[in-house]
Enzyme design. Structure first.
Site, mmCIF file in Angstrom:
data_model
loop_
_atom_site.group_PDB
_atom_site.id
_atom_site.type_symbol
_atom_site.label_atom_id
_atom_site.label_comp_id
_atom_site.label_asym_id
_atom_site.label_seq_id
_atom_site.Cartn_x
_atom_site.Cartn_y
_atom_site.Cartn_z
ATOM 1 N N SER A 1 0.838 -1.196 0.000
ATOM 2 C CA SER A 1 0.000 0.000 0.000
ATOM 3 C C SER A 1 0.873 1.246 0.000
ATOM 4 C CB SER A 1 -0.857 -0.030 1.266
ATOM 5 O OG SER A 1 -1.441 1.227 1.500
ATOM 6 N N TYR B 1 -2.041 -1.468 11.008
ATOM 7 C CA TYR B 1 -2.293 -1.980 9.651
ATOM 8 C C TYR B 1 -1.132 -1.583 8.731
ATOM 9 C CZ TYR B 1 -3.772 -1.824 4.816
ATOM 10 O OH TYR B 1 -3.792 -1.950 3.448
ATOM 11 N N LYS C 1 2.005 -3.879 6.584
ATOM 12 C CA LYS C 1 2.409 -3.808 5.167
ATOM 13 C C LYS C 1 3.904 -3.518 5.067
ATOM 14 C CE LYS C 1 -1.484 -4.717 3.451
ATOM 15 N NZ LYS C 1 -1.668 -6.017 2.852
HETATM 16 P P1 NAD Z 1 -10.851 -7.283 1.380
HETATM 17 O O1 NAD Z 1 -11.041 -7.299 2.852
HETATM 18 O O2 NAD Z 1 -12.036 -7.051 0.521
HETATM 19 O O3 NAD Z 1 -10.133 -8.636 0.905
HETATM 20 C C1 NAD Z 1 -9.274 -9.363 1.727
HETATM 21 C C2 NAD Z 1 -9.783 -10.806 1.736
HETATM 22 O O4 NAD Z 1 -8.908 -11.602 2.537
HETATM 23 C C3 NAD Z 1 -11.175 -10.945 2.339
HETATM 24 O O5 NAD Z 1 -11.993 -11.655 1.434
HETATM 25 C C4 NAD Z 1 -10.967 -11.718 3.635
HETATM 26 O O6 NAD Z 1 -12.052 -12.568 3.934
HETATM 27 C C5 NAD Z 1 -9.687 -12.469 3.339
HETATM 28 N N1 NAD Z 1 -8.851 -12.780 4.517
HETATM 29 C C6 NAD Z 1 -8.444 -11.944 5.492
HETATM 30 N N2 NAD Z 1 -7.674 -12.604 6.374
HETATM 31 C C7 NAD Z 1 -7.580 -13.875 5.939
HETATM 32 C C8 NAD Z 1 -6.923 -15.047 6.428
HETATM 33 N N3 NAD Z 1 -6.215 -15.010 7.561
HETATM 34 N N4 NAD Z 1 -7.035 -16.193 5.728
HETATM 35 C C9 NAD Z 1 -7.756 -16.244 4.578
HETATM 36 N N5 NAD Z 1 -8.411 -15.180 4.082
HETATM 37 C C10 NAD Z 1 -8.315 -14.013 4.759
HETATM 38 O O7 NAD Z 1 -9.710 -6.197 1.058
HETATM 39 P P2 NAD Z 1 -9.244 -5.595 -0.342
HETATM 40 O O8 NAD Z 1 -9.634 -4.169 -0.367
HETATM 41 O O9 NAD Z 1 -9.647 -6.479 -1.432
HETATM 42 O O10 NAD Z 1 -7.668 -5.646 -0.133
HETATM 43 C C11 NAD Z 1 -6.888 -6.730 -0.582
HETATM 44 C C12 NAD Z 1 -5.446 -6.521 -0.125
HETATM 45 O O11 NAD Z 1 -4.968 -5.278 -0.639
HETATM 46 C C13 NAD Z 1 -5.291 -6.443 1.395
HETATM 47 O O12 NAD Z 1 -4.082 -7.069 1.755
HETATM 48 C C14 NAD Z 1 -5.220 -4.952 1.649
HETATM 49 O O13 NAD Z 1 -4.510 -4.660 2.823
HETATM 50 C C15 NAD Z 1 -4.478 -4.468 0.416
HETATM 51 N N6 NAD Z 1 -4.733 -3.059 0.110
HETATM 52 C C16 NAD Z 1 -6.020 -2.628 -0.026
HETATM 53 C C17 NAD Z 1 -6.268 -1.292 -0.293
HETATM 54 C C18 NAD Z 1 -7.682 -0.797 -0.423
HETATM 55 O O14 NAD Z 1 -7.888 0.407 -0.393
HETATM 56 N N7 NAD Z 1 -8.688 -1.620 -0.580
HETATM 57 C C19 NAD Z 1 -5.206 -0.402 -0.444
HETATM 58 C C20 NAD Z 1 -3.912 -0.874 -0.313
HETATM 59 C C21 NAD Z 1 -3.688 -2.224 -0.040
HETATM 60 C C1 UD1 Z 2 -6.835 5.010 3.947
HETATM 61 C C2 UD1 Z 2 -5.846 4.531 4.975
HETATM 62 C C3 UD1 Z 2 -4.683 3.840 4.298
HETATM 63 C C4 UD1 Z 2 -5.195 2.697 3.447
HETATM 64 C C5 UD1 Z 2 -6.219 3.238 2.465
HETATM 65 C C6 UD1 Z 2 -6.850 2.109 1.709
HETATM 66 C C7 UD1 Z 2 -6.078 6.108 6.841
HETATM 67 C C8 UD1 Z 2 -5.396 7.147 7.651
HETATM 68 N N1 UD1 Z 2 -5.394 5.653 5.778
HETATM 69 O O1 UD1 Z 2 -6.198 5.916 3.089
HETATM 70 O O2 UD1 Z 2 -3.798 3.324 5.265
HETATM 71 O O3 UD1 Z 2 -4.134 2.082 2.741
HETATM 72 O O4 UD1 Z 2 -7.263 3.910 3.182
HETATM 73 O O5 UD1 Z 2 -7.739 2.606 0.786
HETATM 74 O O6 UD1 Z 2 -7.179 5.692 7.136
HETATM 75 N N2 UD1 Z 2 -12.335 11.399 3.755
HETATM 76 C C9 UD1 Z 2 -13.308 12.287 4.173
HETATM 77 N N3 UD1 Z 2 -14.458 11.787 4.714
HETATM 78 C C10 UD1 Z 2 -14.685 10.446 4.856
HETATM 79 C C11 UD1 Z 2 -13.673 9.545 4.425
HETATM 80 C C12 UD1 Z 2 -12.508 10.058 3.892
HETATM 81 O O7 UD1 Z 2 -13.146 13.497 4.052
HETATM 82 O O8 UD1 Z 2 -15.740 10.048 5.366
HETATM 83 C C13 UD1 Z 2 -11.092 11.941 3.131
HETATM 84 C C14 UD1 Z 2 -9.831 11.598 3.891
HETATM 85 O O9 UD1 Z 2 -9.553 12.553 4.878
HETATM 86 C C15 UD1 Z 2 -8.794 11.575 2.749
HETATM 87 C C16 UD1 Z 2 -9.598 11.095 1.541
HETATM 88 O O10 UD1 Z 2 -10.974 11.342 1.866
HETATM 89 O O11 UD1 Z 2 -8.340 12.888 2.477
HETATM 90 C C17 UD1 Z 2 -9.414 9.614 1.243
HETATM 91 O O12 UD1 Z 2 -9.671 8.859 2.426
HETATM 92 P P1 UD1 Z 2 -9.734 7.273 2.444
HETATM 93 O O13 UD1 Z 2 -10.633 6.786 1.367
HETATM 94 O O14 UD1 Z 2 -10.035 6.846 3.836
HETATM 95 O O15 UD1 Z 2 -8.259 6.831 2.031
HETATM 96 P P2 UD1 Z 2 -6.840 7.255 2.669
HETATM 97 O O16 UD1 Z 2 -7.004 8.081 3.882
HETATM 98 O O17 UD1 Z 2 -6.021 7.790 1.566
#
Ligand code: NAD
Ligand code: UD1
Length: 338
Positions: free
Chosen positions: A125, A150, A154
């Site tokens: 991330s 969290y 990562k």
């Molecule tokens: P998500 O929660 O939708 O998907 C994660 C999946 O992993 C879920 O289906 C959950 O049931 C499964 N899971 C969790 N722990 C597990 C375990 N111990 N064993 C087996 N399955 C398990 O999340 P996502 O948004 O699809 O994210 C996927 C990956 O990308 C995650 O590692 C997350 O940290 C990373 N990531 C997500 C974002 C984001 O904004 N969504 C941003 C940066 C990184």
């Molecule tokens: C957040 C996480 C980051 C994670 C990412 C995954 C925090 C501090 N960071 O990032 O670790 O990897 O999600 O997608 O939580 N905002 C509002 N109102 C809301 C929600 C968000 O104003 O109700 C604003 C936030 O202040 C930010 C932007 O929208 O400026 C994006 O927020 P968000 O979607 O939560 O993502 P990140 O903060 O970038």
């Protein structure tokens, strides 16, 4: 045919990636404990791909379950999405986050190497950059101080995978640093399904639009950005999924360790997103300005140049598609998969 094991393949990004992998001709096996996903995703994946995808409901910390999968299926590579990802929850439950994400990954890579499988793509991330030293963020930007457990999982897992590669160069490791994924599959059949009140911006906006929440709280309007609200690099989940397919090329023998930012390179403020959503969908989003959210930074967007040059990957979708597709998913599934 050698297969790709997708951990967390029933989740938001994993499910979209499974669709892209199958479209690219890959054979896929999913492991997910469904701690943050619905079984319905698997039916919908079958509907979208026409493929019977082997699914194991199991935890990646369960060594016996993993061993069973590696014995039965001919796994060549792993795309590792499984993990807990709620920032606020990680502050309340650090042990659970370190156990799930770190113990889970350590168990996974141990079982992998015992079966001679040394190819992994890991979901990292932009959070590993902390408050970035510069923007646009390149992969050379130093990693920063994370503000929550969290984020540390990562950052630590990146280090663990780098050390594993240093000790054994047979590994091929790709660390993908995602920026802010939003949007959904064009069909509206799969999308993001947050538990409870969403923490992230786009699911919050779509739930306001669908009438489940009253108004958006904009966290701070005094940041040093063009309108005072936080700027992020939003990326369509379909582009992110395509990035994983491209990254498979870096799992070929001798590829080693590679790190890529996956973002569009464009920054949008919170108010830019609100306006874009209103224009794209015709919904009005009432909002109020609220205090800054603890741990937030002003500006975060990447340089996607390295992924373009080395993977031939460029994000195809703009902010309008991201808003339209998020809305298409939410409006057709007001309660997610429930
Ligand atoms: P998500 O929660 O939708 O998907 C994660 C999946 O992993 C879920 O289906 C959950 O049931 C499964 N899971 C969790 N722990 C597990 C375990 N111990 N064993 C087996 N399955 C398990 O999340 P996502 O948004 O699809 O994210 C996927 C990956 O990308 C995650 O590692 C997350 O940290 C990373 N990531 C997500 C974002 C984001 O904004 N969504 C941003 C940066 C990184
Ligand atoms: C957040 C996480 C980051 C994670 C990412 C995954 C925090 C501090 N960071 O990032 O670790 O990897 O999600 O997608 O939580 N905002 C509002 N109102 C809301 C929600 C968000 O104003 O109700 C604003 C936030 O202040 C930010 C932007 O929208 O400026 C994006 O927020 P968000 O979607 O939560 O993502 P990140 O903060 O970038």
């Amino acid at each position: 045919m050698a297969k790709i094991l997708v951990t967390g393949g029933a989740g938001y990004i994993g499910s979209h990636t499974v669709v892209e992998l199958i479209a690219a001709g890959c054979e896929v096996v999913i492991i997910d404990n469904l701690s943050n996903a619905s079984r319905k995703v698997l039916e919908r994946l079958q509907e979208l791909t026409g493929a019977e995808i082997p699914f194991y409901r199991a935890d990646i910390r369960d060594r016996d379950a993993l061993t069973g999968i590696f014995k039965k299926e001919e796994i060549e590579s792993v795309i590792h999405f499984a993990g807990l990802k709620a920032v606020g929850e990680s502050v309340e439950k650090p042990w659970e986050y370190y156990d799930n994400n770190i113990t889970g990954t350590l168990t996974l890579i141990d079982v992998m190497r015992k079966h001679g499988v040394k190819n992994i793509i890991f979901s990292s991330s932009a959070t590993v950059y902390g408050d970035p030293a510069f923007v646009p963020i390149t992969e050379e930007c130093p990693k920063g101080t994370c503000t929550n457990p969290y984020g540390w999982t990562k950052s630590m897992l990146e280090q663990i995978l780098m050390d594993i590669y240093t000790a054994d160069n047979e590994w091929n490791v790709v660390l993908l640093r995602y920026f802010n994924p939003i949007g959904a599959h064009k069909s509206g059949r799969i999308g993001e399904n947050p538990n409870g009140i969403p923490n992230n911006l786009m699911p919050y906006i779509t739930q306001v639009a669908v009438g489940k929440l009253q108004k958006l709280r904009v966290f701070g309007n005094d940041y040093p950005t063009h309108d005072g609200t936080g700027v992020r690099d939003y990326i369509h989940v379909l582009d992110l999924a395509a990035g994983h397919v491209k990254a498979l090329s870096k799992l070929s023998p001798g590829s080693g360790l590679n790190i890529y930012n996956l973002g569009t390179g464009k920054g949008y403020s919170v108010l830019d997103i609100v306006k874009s959503f209103e224009v794209a969908t015709g919904n009005e989003i009432p909002y109020e300005i609220a205090p800054r959210r603890e741990g937030d930074i002003a500006t975060c967007y990447c340089s996607p140049k390295k992924a373009k040059e080395e993977l031939g990957w460029v994000a195809q979708y703009g902010i309008r598609d991201m808003c339209e597709d998020s809305w298409n998913w939410q409006s057709h599934n007001p309660n997610g998969y429930h």
